[in-house]
Design a protein around this motif. Structure first.
Motif, mmCIF file in Angstrom:
data_model
loop_
_atom_site.group_PDB
_atom_site.id
_atom_site.type_symbol
_atom_site.label_atom_id
_atom_site.label_comp_id
_atom_site.label_asym_id
_atom_site.label_seq_id
_atom_site.Cartn_x
_atom_site.Cartn_y
_atom_site.Cartn_z
ATOM 1 N N PRO A 94 46.020 17.451 59.013
ATOM 2 C CA PRO A 94 45.486 17.149 60.336
ATOM 3 C C PRO A 94 45.770 18.285 61.310
ATOM 4 N N ARG A 108 43.213 20.550 63.047
ATOM 5 C CA ARG A 108 42.398 21.747 62.798
ATOM 6 C C ARG A 108 42.607 22.804 63.882
ATOM 7 N N GLU A 153 40.374 17.977 57.333
ATOM 8 C CA GLU A 153 41.020 16.898 58.066
ATOM 9 C C GLU A 153 41.112 15.669 57.147
ATOM 10 N N PRO A 154 42.085 14.779 57.380
ATOM 11 C CA PRO A 154 42.142 13.538 56.594
ATOM 12 C C PRO A 154 40.817 12.790 56.647
ATOM 13 N N GLN A 168 47.092 12.209 54.043
ATOM 14 C CA GLN A 168 46.950 12.903 55.320
ATOM 15 C C GLN A 168 47.555 14.300 55.296
#
Length: 289
Positions: free
Chosen positions: A83, A85, A128-129, A138
């Motif tokens: 997570p 970015r 991203e998750p 995650q």
């Protein structure tokens, strides 16, 4: 009363229960620290291999192992979930000057991922998750994508199905092998010339430890009888005839291995001394909306 039950087969992951680490030798531990720890935001394992000859970099329940040695090239791409970015891009920009003169680069033009090239030419892709694609993960290594020779993927899928009991399919020049919850090995055919294999390896845990060993031994593929809990092999072959398909060393461990499910420390790389938030040192997964 008729009751519609869930599809129980959707929960099957096969005999390979976890892909834990990718091992790549690096010629410079300082550069490796700047890249894997400072830029990417991974966490150096604080308990094992804490000297200057090897570094284990944690990301979720997975790791990079980075012993000192000539640079090794992963023939494909390592896909990771992380997570933040925007924070990742900021960290990458901050190390550009320090990594100038190496093969380091990154591309954030694709909204769905950030593509990063390590100082030694290894390709990493950050996502991203995404529960629909990566399940509950995650933070971690989720997919290893290998470039392989044209025509090899049906035999690769048969190898993992028949030797390891792993769910594996091939179609349209690609083989997909499930190697854990939300984790896959993906083999993509290419007509490009492939670099020579240089000895890098991956590590997996399996539930049925003796069955694959017996079948690998029958094929003459076991390369190392490491100890009671581990063995290694290097060649992926089509079990129907024995034609070679690909080479990458697999470190195979049992679920009774002392390091199975070892808790890994993960920091939150957004934590800063100038903007310190008490209690926010460790990475804490967030519940999906």
């Amino acid at each position: 009363m008729n009751v519609t039950l869930p599809d129980r087969s959707a929960e099957d992951i096969g005999n390979i229960v976890h892909l834990e680490h990718v091992n790549l030798t690096v010629p410079d531990q300082l550069l490796a620290t700047r890249f894997y720890i400072t830029a990417l935001g991974l966490t150096r394992d604080p308990y094992l291999n804490t000297g200057v000859e090897n570094m284990w970099a944690n990301i979720g329940r997975t790791q990079f192992h980075l012993p000192h040695g000539p640079a090794q090239l992963f023939r494909g791409a390592v896909r990771l979930v992380m997570p933040g970015r925007d924070e990742l891009i900021t960290r990458l920009r901050q190390v550009e000057q320090a990594l100038r003169g190496t093969e380091f680069s990154f591309d954030d033009s694709n909204a769905g991922r950030v593509e990063v090239c390590s100082p030694w030419g290894n390709r990493l892709e950050f996502y991203e998750p995404d529960p629909a694609r990566f399940g509950a993960t995650q933070l971690g290594i989720v997919e290893l994508v290998f470039d392989v020779a044209v025509g090899s993927t049906p035999g690769i899928a048969r190898f993992y199905r028949e030797v390891f009991g792993a769910p594996a399919q091939s179609s349209a020049g690609q083989a997909r092998v499930q190697v854990g919850v939300g984790q896959w090995l993906i083999f993509c055919e290419t007509g490009d010339a492939l670099p020579a294999y240089d000895g890098h390896h991956i590590q997996i845990y399996v539930a049925d430890f003796s069955g694959p060993h017996r079948r690998l031994h029958a094929l003459g593929l076991v390369t190392e009888e490491s100890n009671q809990h581990q063995y290694r092999f290097m060649d992926i072959v089509d079990p129907h005839g024995g034609a070679p398909c690909f080479q990458v060393e697999h470190e195979v461990r049992s679920m009774t291995h002392p390091m199975f499910a070892r808790p890994l420390v993960n920091r939150d790389p957004r934590q800063r001394t100038g903007q310190y938030l008490p209690g926010a040192d460790a990475f804490v997964p967030h519940r999906p909306d």
